[in-house]
Each structure stands twice: as C-alpha cells, then as structure tokens.
Design a protein around this motif. Structure first.
Motif, PDB file in Angstrom:
ATOM      1  N   GLU A   1      13.295  18.453  15.064  1.00  0.00           N
ATOM      2  CA  GLU A   1      11.831  18.897  14.552  1.00  0.00           C
ATOM      3  C   GLU A   1      11.827  18.015  13.108  1.00  0.00           C
ATOM      4  OE1 GLU A   1       9.704  20.277  16.293  1.00  0.00           O
ATOM      5  OE2 GLU A   1      11.247  20.884  17.614  1.00  0.00           O
ATOM      6  N   ARG A   2      12.733  17.172  12.620  1.00  0.00           N
ATOM      7  CA  ARG A   2      12.508  16.639  11.514  1.00  0.00           C
ATOM      8  C   ARG A   2      12.352  15.046  11.449  1.00  0.00           C
ATOM      9  NH1 ARG A   2      16.603  18.740   7.029  1.00  0.00           N
ATOM     10  NH2 ARG A   2      15.347  20.486   7.477  1.00  0.00           N
ATOM     11  N   ALA A   3      11.518  14.765  10.658  1.00  0.00           N
ATOM     12  CA  ALA A   3      11.127  13.208  10.603  1.00  0.00           C
ATOM     13  C   ALA A   3      11.110  12.679   9.045  1.00  0.00           C
ATOM     14  CB  ALA A   3       9.640  12.939  10.723  1.00  0.00           C
ATOM     15  N   ARG A   4      11.444  11.364   9.077  1.00  0.00           N
ATOM     16  CA  ARG A   4      11.550  10.656   7.619  1.00  0.00           C
ATOM     17  C   ARG A   4      10.141   9.903   7.341  1.00  0.00           C
ATOM     18  NH1 ARG A   4      17.441   9.293   9.774  1.00  0.00           N
ATOM     19  NH2 ARG A   4      18.572  11.252   9.115  1.00  0.00           N
ATOM     20  N   MET A   5       9.837   9.990   6.430  1.00  0.00           N
ATOM     21  CA  MET A   5       8.603   8.966   6.151  1.00  0.00           C
ATOM     22  C   MET A   5       9.017   8.261   4.900  1.00  0.00           C
ATOM     23  SD  MET A   5       4.748  10.058   5.141  1.00  0.00           S
ATOM     24  CE  MET A   5       4.058  10.537   6.678  1.00  0.00           C
ATOM     25  N   LEU A   6       8.722   6.874   5.095  1.00  0.00           N
ATOM     26  CA  LEU A   6       8.954   5.672   3.746  1.00  0.00           C
ATOM     27  C   LEU A   6       7.772   5.308   3.559  1.00  0.00           C
ATOM     28  CD1 LEU A   6      12.178   4.049   4.885  1.00  0.00           C
ATOM     29  CD2 LEU A   6      12.174   5.565   2.865  1.00  0.00           C
ATOM     30  N   ILE A   7       7.407   5.209   2.415  1.00  0.00           N
ATOM     31  CA  ILE A   7       5.893   4.613   1.907  1.00  0.00           C
ATOM     32  C   ILE A   7       6.000   3.641   0.653  1.00  0.00           C
ATOM     33  CG2 ILE A   7       3.650   5.037   0.630  1.00  0.00           C
ATOM     34  CD1 ILE A   7       3.875   7.969   2.334  1.00  0.00           C
ATOM     35  N   SER A   8       5.605   2.624   0.589  1.00  0.00           N
ATOM     36  CA  SER A   8       5.435   1.574  -0.567  1.00  0.00           C
ATOM     37  C   SER A   8       4.097   1.300  -0.460  1.00  0.00           C
ATOM     38  CB  SER A   8       6.245   0.529  -0.574  1.00  0.00           C
ATOM     39  OG  SER A   8       5.984  -0.264   0.665  1.00  0.00           O
ATOM     40  N   CYS A   9       3.348   1.210  -1.892  1.00  0.00           N
ATOM     41  CA  CYS A   9       1.913   1.010  -1.918  1.00  0.00           C
ATOM     42  C   CYS A   9       1.681   0.392  -3.470  1.00  0.00           C
ATOM     43  CB  CYS A   9       1.027   1.986  -1.436  1.00  0.00           C
ATOM     44  SG  CYS A   9       1.158   3.458  -2.365  1.00  0.00           S
ATOM     45  N   PRO A  10       0.664  -0.023  -3.850  1.00  0.00           N
ATOM     46  CA  PRO A  10       0.277   0.114  -5.239  1.00  0.00           C
ATOM     47  C   PRO A  10       0.183   1.197  -6.035  1.00  0.00           C
ATOM     48  CG  PRO A  10      -1.229  -1.633  -3.915  1.00  0.00           C
ATOM     49  CD  PRO A  10      -0.211  -0.597  -3.062  1.00  0.00           C
ATOM     50  N   ASP A  11       0.751   1.294  -6.984  1.00  0.00           N
ATOM     51  CA  ASP A  11       0.832   2.664  -7.697  1.00  0.00           C
ATOM     52  C   ASP A  11      -0.806   2.852  -8.309  1.00  0.00           C
ATOM     53  OD1 ASP A  11       1.469   4.969  -9.015  1.00  0.00           O
ATOM     54  OD2 ASP A  11       1.764   4.094 -10.963  1.00  0.00           O
ATOM     55  N   GLN A  12      -1.046   4.204  -7.964  1.00  0.00           N
ATOM     56  CA  GLN A  12      -2.503   4.837  -8.696  1.00  0.00           C
ATOM     57  C   GLN A  12      -2.318   6.480  -8.680  1.00  0.00           C
ATOM     58  OE1 GLN A  12      -5.866   4.426  -5.658  1.00  0.00           O
ATOM     59  NE2 GLN A  12      -4.489   3.054  -4.638  1.00  0.00           N
ATOM     60  N   PRO A  13      -3.278   7.006  -9.287  1.00  0.00           N
ATOM     61  CA  PRO A  13      -3.149   8.509  -8.878  1.00  0.00           C
ATOM     62  C   PRO A  13      -3.632   8.914  -7.708  1.00  0.00           C
ATOM     63  CG  PRO A  13      -4.660   7.429 -10.866  1.00  0.00           C
ATOM     64  CD  PRO A  13      -4.132   6.491 -10.371  1.00  0.00           C
TER      65      PRO A  13
END
Length: 300
Positions: A18-30
């Motif tokens: 039932e477990r997943a891993r999410m990886l995210i990269s993006c321009p930084d912003q609030p």
C-alpha cells in the motif's frame, strides 16, 4: 529462516503493498509542500516520510521525496497520477514520478574480469539488503559464469572487440530491453555508446576507481601513484556521453601514504569501490535520487 523472521518479512511486504514513493523537482516557490500534502490528504493518502531540499532559495530549484500509504493503491494509482498532473504538477511546472514500493526494480549487472563489486551486490541481494531483483549478469568475459549461476542468476557472455562493438551492444540491448529497469556497470571495462546510454538515461550506474573529477579515464590508480596523492577514492555516477563525467551519486575515500605502491592502492581501492557502488545502487532502487543537470540530490 525461523517463523518470526518469516512473519516479519511477510508483514513488511504487506505494508509495502500500500506504499508509494513520490519524487518531485520544480522551480522553487511558496505553496508547493502545502499543495502536495493537501492533494494526498484529499485522496485519502497518509504521508509516512517526507524529505525536501531547496537549491539556491532565491529563484532556485525545489526537490522533495515523499513516501505515503494509500488503501487499494494498485487499483487507485492510475487515477491518482492523472489527477496529480492536472491539479498540482502542471500548476508548479513539476517533473515528478510515483513508484510503488512493492515493485522491485530489475537490474542487469555488467562486469568484465574483476569480481569484487559484482560479489558485493550479489551478497547484499542474497541477504535481502538490496531491495531489487537481479535479472541477469552480462559480461564480455566468461570467467564468472559458474559463480554467478550458483546464485541462480542468468549469465550472458557477450564478447566485445573493436571490430564487433556495435554488434555486441546490439546483442546487449536485445538482452536488457523490456527486462530491466536499470543497468549497473560493476567494473565493466568498456565504454558504452551514446545510443546505448540514450535507451537508459539516468539509469546506468558506473563505479569509477578514483575520486572524480580527479584521474578520469583508464589506470586511475597509476595516475594517483604518479601524482603522490595521500587520499584515494571511488565514485559512483550515472553514465553520460562525457567519459566519467555524469552526475555523481556517491563517493568515499581512504588515506594512503608514500609507502603504498600501485598494487597497494588497487587493493585498498577495491574495498572503497564495492561499498560506494552498493550504496548508490541501493539509493537508486529505493527512489532516493533526483537528477538536476549534472548534479544529484540524494535523500539517503
């Protein structure tokens, strides 16, 4: 294996289902963390681990790794991914991926004549410390067939010469295509072509026997000896078209002295190489690495 160990292993596998891993990269912003957390909460997911890093907070890049649990993950994952792209990812211009924790990555290990890095991976895999399936070992020499097959792993001998390199690579691609998620060059002493790399971008891990960017190319221990270094090291990195110039995943070092000759440096270096490569491979299969240009962010 006793009953307690078996039960513990089964419980761990059930939890990973039932477990997943999410990886995210993006321009930084609030608002990035709030948006992702809100999305997962609204879809009934429970975040169990979260690590983040901002590269150059003023106009830089933001990176995050999240592990979450979601009931009926297998059935709901496709819809979750479609919703995430529309509701969150597009808004923040994200590069992202979600991987199921119970889906072990399949590896092909390429090796030449030296066995120390290969054996470290095989031992860790056998012990259950490397969370992956080793689908095959591919070699341009036939010397390790018996040892590899004793682990129950297929061994493919593909000889390589200057005249047959293109043909050999075509055969290697035939062996791995659709069958493995990543390739590990465990002291595979051949340069892979741009065409080969293109098929597995940021999914080919090499171990180089020096502390890059020092001593690129062949015979780095001889180069180190000639230079009179007091520290030697090893570097695991993703393979790119630039020789030994891909994004670095892991490095380590050990002190040496003027008393150490080239053979001493090789002996000391073998221990560093096997540990550094095993760490890098473990982090890759556990979805702990994000690549940005020629650097990596490693949530270890």
């Amino acid at each position: 294996m006793n009953r307690m160990t078996t039960a513990s292993t089964r419980k761990s596998k059930d939890a990973n289902r039932e477990r997943a891993r999410m990886l995210i990269s993006c321009p930084d912003q609030p608002g990035i963390v709030a948006a992702v957390s809100r999305f997962l909460h609204e879809h009934g997911a429970n975040i169990v681990q979260s690590d983040q890093y901002t590269m150059d907070p003023e106009g830089g890049m933001f990176f995050i790794r999240i592990e979450f649990d979601l009931n009926e993950l297998e059935r709901r994952l496709d819809a979750l991914e479609l919703d995430f792209e529309e509701v969150v990812a597009a808004r923040f211009n994200m590069r992202w991926s979600i991987a199921r924790a119970d889906r072990k990555k399949k590896l092909a290990i390429f090796v030449s004549k030296e066995d120390h890095c290969l054996l470290e991976l095989l031992w860790q895999w056998q012990a259950g410390d490397l969370d992956a399936d080793i689908a095959m070992v591919v070699s341009n020499h036939n010397v390790m067939r018996e040892r590899v097959e004793s682990f129950g792993i297929p061994y493919h001998y593909v000889p390589v010469t200057a005249e047959t390199k293109a043909e050999a690579e075509a055969r290697q691609l035939e062996l791995v295509s659709g069958k493995v998620d990543a390739i590990v060059l465990a002291r595979y002493m051949q340069i892979v072509s741009p065409t080969f790399i293109e098929n597995y971008a940021n999914r080919i891990i090499n171990i180089h026997h020096s502390f890059l960017p020092a001593f690129v190319g062949g015979k780095p221990y001889a180069q180190a000896y000639d230079r009179g270094v007091k520290i030697i090291g090893a570097t695991a990195h993703y393979v790119t078209e630039e020789l030994d110039g891909g994004p670095i995943i892991e490095q380590d070092v050990q002190r040496v002295s003027h008393r150490d000759n080239v053979e001493d440096l090789k002996r000391i270096g073998r221990h560093i190489e096997r540990i550094v490569l095993a760490r890098a491979v473990a982090w890759h299969v556990e979805d702990r690495i994000l690549v940005h240009h020629n650097k990596t962010v490693v949530f270890n």
